[in-house]
Design an enzyme around this catalytic site. Structure first.
Site, PDB file in Angstrom:
ATOM      1  CG  ASP A 198      -1.842   1.149   1.313  1.00  0.00           C
ATOM      2  OD1 ASP A 198      -2.354   1.552   0.266  1.00  0.00           O
ATOM      3  OD2 ASP A 198      -2.063   1.666   2.422  1.00  0.00           O
TER       4      ASP A 198
ATOM      5  CG  ASP B 144      -1.908   1.679   6.819  1.00  0.00           C
ATOM      6  OD1 ASP B 144      -2.442   1.466   5.717  1.00  0.00           O
ATOM      7  OD2 ASP B 144      -1.616   2.823   7.230  1.00  0.00           O
TER       8      ASP B 144
ATOM      9  CG  ASP C 106      -3.973  -2.023   2.776  1.00  0.00           C
ATOM     10  OD1 ASP C 106      -4.031  -1.796   1.560  1.00  0.00           O
ATOM     11  OD2 ASP C 106      -3.633  -1.180   3.618  1.00  0.00           O
TER      12      ASP C 106
END
Length: 900
Positions: free
Chosen positions: A333, A634, A638
């Protein structure tokens, strides 16, 4: 009302239609109706997986083909009356289960916080009254009031919004707050990040106020659907699990075939009875099975776990340790992982064309303003202070030091301006004291600007902050320069193309008295102060970490919900991408097959504006393309990808509970650079496991060679009894293989390419080296046994020969451990003091056997007895022969395979 809360694309409906579909009104529900709906839909909390009980963790330690083989050997031993053998094997199984269970139980205790995300309160309208309730009591059809600082309790279709902005980064990955518009409507296919009339459970209101209609609660929310994906069991297996399953299946087949073949040979060719050959077969099985491998492998992973923890990487599942070292692709990410998730002003463009660079990362106001790499001149100071003053006055955030740390509250853009103010000496509190606010025009999405009116000297001035085009149309002059609107618009466009979020600032003197009734729709005749370019900056060390991954042969792909331009700008800084051809958006992925997405993974390094489900598709496509995939992230968005990956790495400090639940590894300091240390320690762990396997398999194969030679030559007595083989495999060798698991990093592991996902543990190198070691140890052992065994020997003389052979094999193990310390480096180049645990383990293994030879317990259990000194000397010289022979093979391998 339909039971399916997700039946409609709520963002595509107007507020009245949404109310009718929910059989509700915009005035809220009655308390009686809310009670009925709560019973119908259930509490508004996320689906959650109960903590794994200790008994299940213990049982999980026995789910291995190697464990099954050992258990079968124990059962056979019991059936034959060999209780001692069975006890040895069961002791190994119990020890392995204790070590593995303890490690995983500790991790489980700190990982189950999934439902915290919705442990909040909500302001709802019931029976016409506005009241505050626990968020678990919110139901579809409720009208919820929202204001700055609230965590949104459910998925809500907005009825009204006044300057409402929401931070949805945990769901979409976009670092900037989203400005909401209750009157917006869009097509059903609109991505979550662009649905301006919706707010989603778990998001945070950063600015403004509003109210809306609850359309989904609990598991029916967008967050809830992602949590259900997390709780599914679709995740990939760590590489070590897959490789060990293949390896142990091969060991089982080899063991059965070898035992059956040699047993048949003994009956047909050697004239032995079926009963004797069955005993031989059991002994051969014991020799072939590396009984100490489960314990040694668990210890190797536990050692790596401890080493990783020192680098800030928490391991929740032992087998994930090696998996990180074996990954070939890291899908990461952007927001909060590669970047700080803290907007930072990076560039300032003054009206006269001067460009200033702002140093520092994130909201903490450490840094300075530079021009051409040098501190800004005194002449430029006035321009900077005027711009910073406008930024800190037209502001609703707070940034202040407390107990040695900086604390902040409010919109990320506002906090960034306060940080800039501190860097140029323009503190908000002192500035407000000097220029009290008398009125304001709050930010509204349709305005695209905010303005405040403050007392300056004997009059009132207005300070404006907003979008470049909107602010420029209010200006008629510029500070310290001529006002060229066309040139300034080109400057703003150029800054945006570099990935910056661009804001313009202006001020002006107000001639007329300012009253609530006299505030204009927009200020005019303002003085343009400059542009600021903002970006969510890279975390320190991330660029170097990405380069280290490339050096280690690990590809890195960025998968983010952020805009294409922003994602490309960050990718350029990281060296991941250079141009648009290396970026693909979620819209471009729509309708593509898994094969087409897999092809995109091979050539594209940045996936922007993707939905959470598309992240999952990308990870699954990468796995289907042959990658071992590690996913870092996080946010809730995700979590499905974390679960579907081979190795999920969640951020522990700023990460959501859902993400931490989905990951096998957690980075406690939220630093992507930590993953490089994890890759290194994972590779060291795998190297050590290979060393342990080589030690155990080569010595076990040597025993197999020894016993095969005895049968083939018609030797009247078994060279070793089953209990003696177990003593060698579990005690003397067992101590050393556990100690070998502590072997430190040989160096250079990050310069190697990842092992191929299809590579076997028992590869050509290990096969060759095992064969050489087995022939040397087994052959010399057999010749030694025959030398000590006289013609027409009695049982007592056979026991004496076994005693000498047993000592020789212990000495072989002590010497051979030096060969096992490295697959490529000479044993003579590795100091024994470099690994004190291994040195101590080797001495302990020899000491235990020495004690057994001189005590009644060891003599009765093993048939061991003391030997004269001259025999010790002969046996030691024979054991040393393994050292030069294996050195010769290492030299030969290096000549034939220089690339390794």
């Amino acid at each position: 009302m339909n039971n399916d809360q997700t039946m409609a694309a709520w963002h595509s409906l107007d507020a009245d239609s949404a109310s009718q579909l929910l059989d509700a009104t915009q005035r809220g529900l009655s308390r009686a109706e809310a009670e009925q709906r709560l019973e119908r839909y259930g509490p508004n909390h996320l689906p959650q997986k109960p903590p794994t009980p200790l008994w299940a963790i213990v049982l999980r330690q026995f789910r291995s083909p190697l464990i099954y083989i050992l258990a079968l050997a124990a059962i056979v031993s019991v059936a034959m009356g060999d209780i001692k053998d069975a006890a040895f094997i069961m002791g190994v199984l119990v020890l392995n289960a204790i070590i593995g269970s303890y490690q995983e139980w500790k991790a489980e205790q700190s990982s189950h916080a999934l439902k915290k995300l919705l442990q909040i309160h909500a302001t709802v309208q019931r029976d016409g009254e506005v009241t505050e309730i626990d968020a678990e009591g919110v139901v579809p059809g409720d009208v919820v009031w929202l204001e700055s600082g609230n965590r949104i309790p459910a998925d809500i279709r907005l009825i009204s919004a006044h300057g409402l902005e929401a931070d949805e980064s945990l769901l979409t990955g976009e670092s900037l707050p989203v400005t909401k518009d209750a009157n917006w409507e869009g097509p059903e296919a609109t991505p979550i990040a662009d649905r301006l009339n919706m707010t989603y459970a778990g998001s945070i209101v950063t600015r403004g106020r509003g109210k809306g209609l609850v359309v989904a609660t609990g598991s029916a929310t967008s967050v809830g659907q992602l949590a259900l994906d997390v709780l599914s069991d679709t995740g990939g297996s760590p590489p070590l699990v897959e490789r060990m399953e293949r390896f142990t299946r091969a060991i089982a087949i080899i063991m059965l075939v070898a035992s059956a073949a040699i047993g048949t040979m003994g009956v047909v060719l050697g004239g032995y009875s079926v009963g004797e050959m069955f005993t031989f077969a059991v002994a051969l099985a014991v020799a072939a099975i590396p009984e100490g491998l489960p314990v040694a492998m668990t210890v190797a992973l536990a050692v790596a776990t401890t080493r990783m923890a020192k680098h800030g990487l928490i391991v929740r599942r032992l087998t994930a340790v090696e998996g990180l070292g074996s990954c070939t692709l890291i899908a990461t990410d952007k927001t909060g992982t590669l970047t700080c998730n803290e907007m930072t002003i990076r560039e300032i463009h003054a009206p006269d064309g001067a460009v200033f660079q702002v140093t520092g990362e994130g909201f903490i106001p450490s840094g300075e303003v530079l021009q051409d790499g040098k501190p800004a001149s005194q002449e430029s100071g006035t321009t900077l202070v005027e711009l910073a003053r406008a930024g800190v006055l037209c502001n609703e955030a707070d940034l202040h030091p407390h107990d040695g740390t900086w604390n902040w509250r409010g919109d990320a853009v506002d906090v960034a301006f306060l940080s800039l103010g501190h860097k140029v000496g323009c503190d908000r509190e002192r500035t407000l004291d000097a220029h009290p606010q008398v009125n304001q025009i709050p930010f509204e999405s349709e305005h695209q600007f905010a303005a405040v009116y403050n007392r300056v000297d004997d009059g009132v001035s207005v300070f404006v902050k907003g979008g470049p085009e909107r602010v420029l149309e209010m200006c008629s002059e510029a500070s310290h320069a001529n006002f060229d609107r066309q040139q300034l618009e080109q400057t703003a466009t150029h800054m945006a193309e570099q990935g910056y979020r661009v804001l313009a600032l202006a001020d002006g003197h107000v001639e007329e008295p300012i009253t609530p009734e006299s505030i204009p729709a927009k200020p005019t005749n303002l003085r343009f102060l400059g542009f600021v370019g903002m970006i969510d900056p890279l975390r320190p060390g991330v660029k170097e970490a990405v380069k280290d991954c490339a050096d280690a042969g690990v590809s890195v792909s960025m998968i983010t919900g952020d805009h294409r331009v922003t994602a490309l700008a960050i990718a350029r800084q990281l060296g991941l991408a250079e141009d648009e051809s290396q970026v693909m958006t979620g819209d471009e992925l729509l309708g593509k097959s898994q094969e087409e997405i897999a092809e995109a993974v091979r050539r594209v390094r940045v996936f922007a504006r993707v939905a959470p489900r598309q992240k999952l598709d990308i990870v699954e496509a990468a796995r289907s393309a042959g990658h071992f995939v590690a996913v870092t992230g996080d946010g809730v968005n995700d979590a499905p990808a974390l679960r579907a990956s081979n190795i999920g790495v969640a951020m522990g400090k700023s990460g959501t509970d859902v993400a931490r639940e989905a990951g096998e590894l957690v980075i406690s300091d939220d630093n992507f650079a930590t993953i490089v240390s994890g890759v290194e320690q994972g590779r060291v762990a795998y190297d050590n496991i290979r060393k342990v396997i080589y030690l155990l398999i080569s010595t076990g194969a040597a025993e197999l060679v020894l016993m095969t030679l005895a049968i083939a030559t018609g030797t009247p007595y078994l060279p070793l009894l089953p209990v003696q083989i177990l003593w060698l495999n579990l005690v003397t060798n067992g101590i050393q293989d556990v100690a070998l698991a502590f072997e430190p990093n040989e160096g250079g592991v990050l310069k190697r390419k990842p092992r191929s996902p299809s590579e076997r543990i028992f590869d050509q190198l290990m096969i060759e080296r095992t064969v050489v070691a087995a022939l040397v140890i087994g052959g010399i052992g057999f010749l030694t046994f025959r030398w000590f065994l006289p013609e027409d020997a009695t049982e007592a003389q056979a026991a004496s020969a076994r005693n000498a052979l047993l000592l020789l094999l212990v000495l072989f193990e002590n010497v051979h451990i030096g060969n096992c310390r490295s697959e490529t480096k000479s044993a003579f180049s590795l100091s024994p003091l470099r690994s004190p645990i291994l040195l101590g383990g080797t001495l302990a293994a020899f000491g235990i056997h020495f004690i057994a030879m001189h005590t009644s317990l060891g003599q009765s259990l093993l048939g061991a007895e003391p030997l004269p000194l001259h025999q010790w000397g002969v046996l030691l010289l024979l054991a040393l022969t393994i050292l030069p022979i294996m050195e010769l093979h290492k030299w030969s391998w290096a000549k034939r395979h220089p690339q390794t």
